[in-house]
Design an enzyme around this catalytic site. Structure first.
Site, PDB file in Angstrom:
ATOM      1  CD  GLU A  69      17.681  -4.329   5.356  1.00  0.00           C
ATOM      2  OE1 GLU A  69      17.729  -4.470   4.116  1.00  0.00           O
ATOM      3  OE2 GLU A  69      18.325  -5.049   6.159  1.00  0.00           O
ATOM      4  CG  PHE A 127      26.042 -10.029   8.375  1.00  0.00           C
ATOM      5  CD1 PHE A 127      25.306 -11.118   7.937  1.00  0.00           C
ATOM      6  CD2 PHE A 127      25.689  -8.769   7.909  1.00  0.00           C
ATOM      7  CE1 PHE A 127      24.242 -10.970   7.059  1.00  0.00           C
ATOM      8  CE2 PHE A 127      24.639  -8.607   7.024  1.00  0.00           C
ATOM      9  CZ  PHE A 127      23.912  -9.709   6.598  1.00  0.00           C
ATOM     10  CG  HIS A 170      19.367   0.593   1.179  1.00  0.00           C
ATOM     11  ND1 HIS A 170      18.138   1.129   1.493  1.00  0.00           N
ATOM     12  CD2 HIS A 170      19.317  -0.711   1.592  1.00  0.00           C
ATOM     13  CE1 HIS A 170      17.369   0.205   2.066  1.00  0.00           C
ATOM     14  NE2 HIS A 170      18.071  -0.913   2.141  1.00  0.00           N
TER      15      HIS A 170
END
Length: 288
Positions: free
Chosen positions: A9, A210, A259
């Site tokens: 990503e 985060f 991913h």
């Protein structure tokens, strides 16, 4: 343990310097032959146009399969589907369909008066066109807006039933977190692939903040290890070791695809991939 298939990503650049960094990131990771790469939206749809430009450029110039993020935020149904049609016209038929985060300063998501109320409505509209391969988000740790862990499983089931083809999870710190979620999804009758999302920790302070915002559980041992590593100037070594070990445990548990959330900083992701046996395609061809 065979090498996994990987995907990456990226986020769209907002400055000239960031554009160069994105291109360097693509150049570094493209030789690893990813299944696809995805390009995010900013919170509140703030990078919508930048995402479209980055997706189109990557699709034309990189030779990679590119997936565009698409959200329900700050757009009518017609506007959102027009963006999707634009992606398809440009040859981009992979979409990561998300509800999206509210704009900064707004505590809760509020649908556009003429927009999609939920990600499931967006997924169903995309699926109805028959033009897209649709990926969606999933949450091994409890989403901040979910009542409990089962609610996240139930919501993912609705997304799959609406037409999604694959789920990409939020990042997590321990393999057992993913395995518990995968087992719960299987029990719920979810048969679509669930690909774990991996965050190589380039900056512990940023990753910690985060994690707190998105409800990711931070094990005490991870916190202690990074605090010590930051003091000793060994943060990158620890990050590589922890990420590689996490991925190895996932692969041992039957996971085939990973991913990676690269944050447009590719070196740590590349090093972890190499440690897992994901080597540049040219190098593999030379070996063969």
């Amino acid at each position: 343990m065979s090498a996994p298939k990987v995907s990456f990503e990226f986020f769209p650049p907002q400055t000239l310097e960031a554009s160069f960094r994105l291109w360097d990131t693509v150049q570094t990771l493209a030789p690893l032959d990813p299944r696809f790469v995805s390009v995010t939206y900013g919170a509140g749809g703030t990078t919508r146009d930048l995402t479209r430009e980055a997706v189109a450029t990557l699709h034309k110039s990189s030779g990679l399969r590119v997936a565009a993020h698409l959200t329900c935020v700050n757009a009518s149904r017609a506007e959102t589907m027009a963006i999707a049609d634009g992606f398809a016209a440009a040859g981009v038929t992979d979409i990561v369909a998300l509800r999206g985060d509210p704009p900064k300063g707004e505590g809760q998501f509020k649908p556009h008066p003429e927009g999609f109320d939920t990600s499931c409505e967006l997924i169903a509209a995309l699926a109805e066109t028959g033009r897209f391969n649709i990926r969606v988000g999933a949450y091994p740790d409890v989403h901040p807006e979910a009542a409990n862990a089962q609610a996240d499983v139930d919501w993912l089931k609705r997304k799959i039933d609406a037409g999604a083809n694959e789920a990409l999870t939020q990042f997590f710190f321990e393999a057992e977190t993913f395995f518990r979620f995968r087992d719960a999804c299987e029990k719920a009758g979810i048969d679509a692939p669930i690909t774990p999302g991996i965050l190589p920790i380039e900056n512990w302070k940023g990753a910690r903040n985060f994690a707190l915002r998105c409800g990711t559980t931070i094990p005490a041992w991870v916190e202690e290890a990074f605090e010590k590593a930051v003091r000793d100037g060994r943060e990158d070594l620890l990050a590589t070791a922890i990420c590689t070990e996490l991925c190895s445990e996932l692969l041992d548990g039957g996971v085939e695809n990973l991913h990676f959330y690269t944050l447009n900083r590719p070196e740590l992701t590349r090093d972890v991939c190499h440690a897992l046996g994901v080597l540049p395609k040219v190098q593999l061809e030379n070996v063969a």
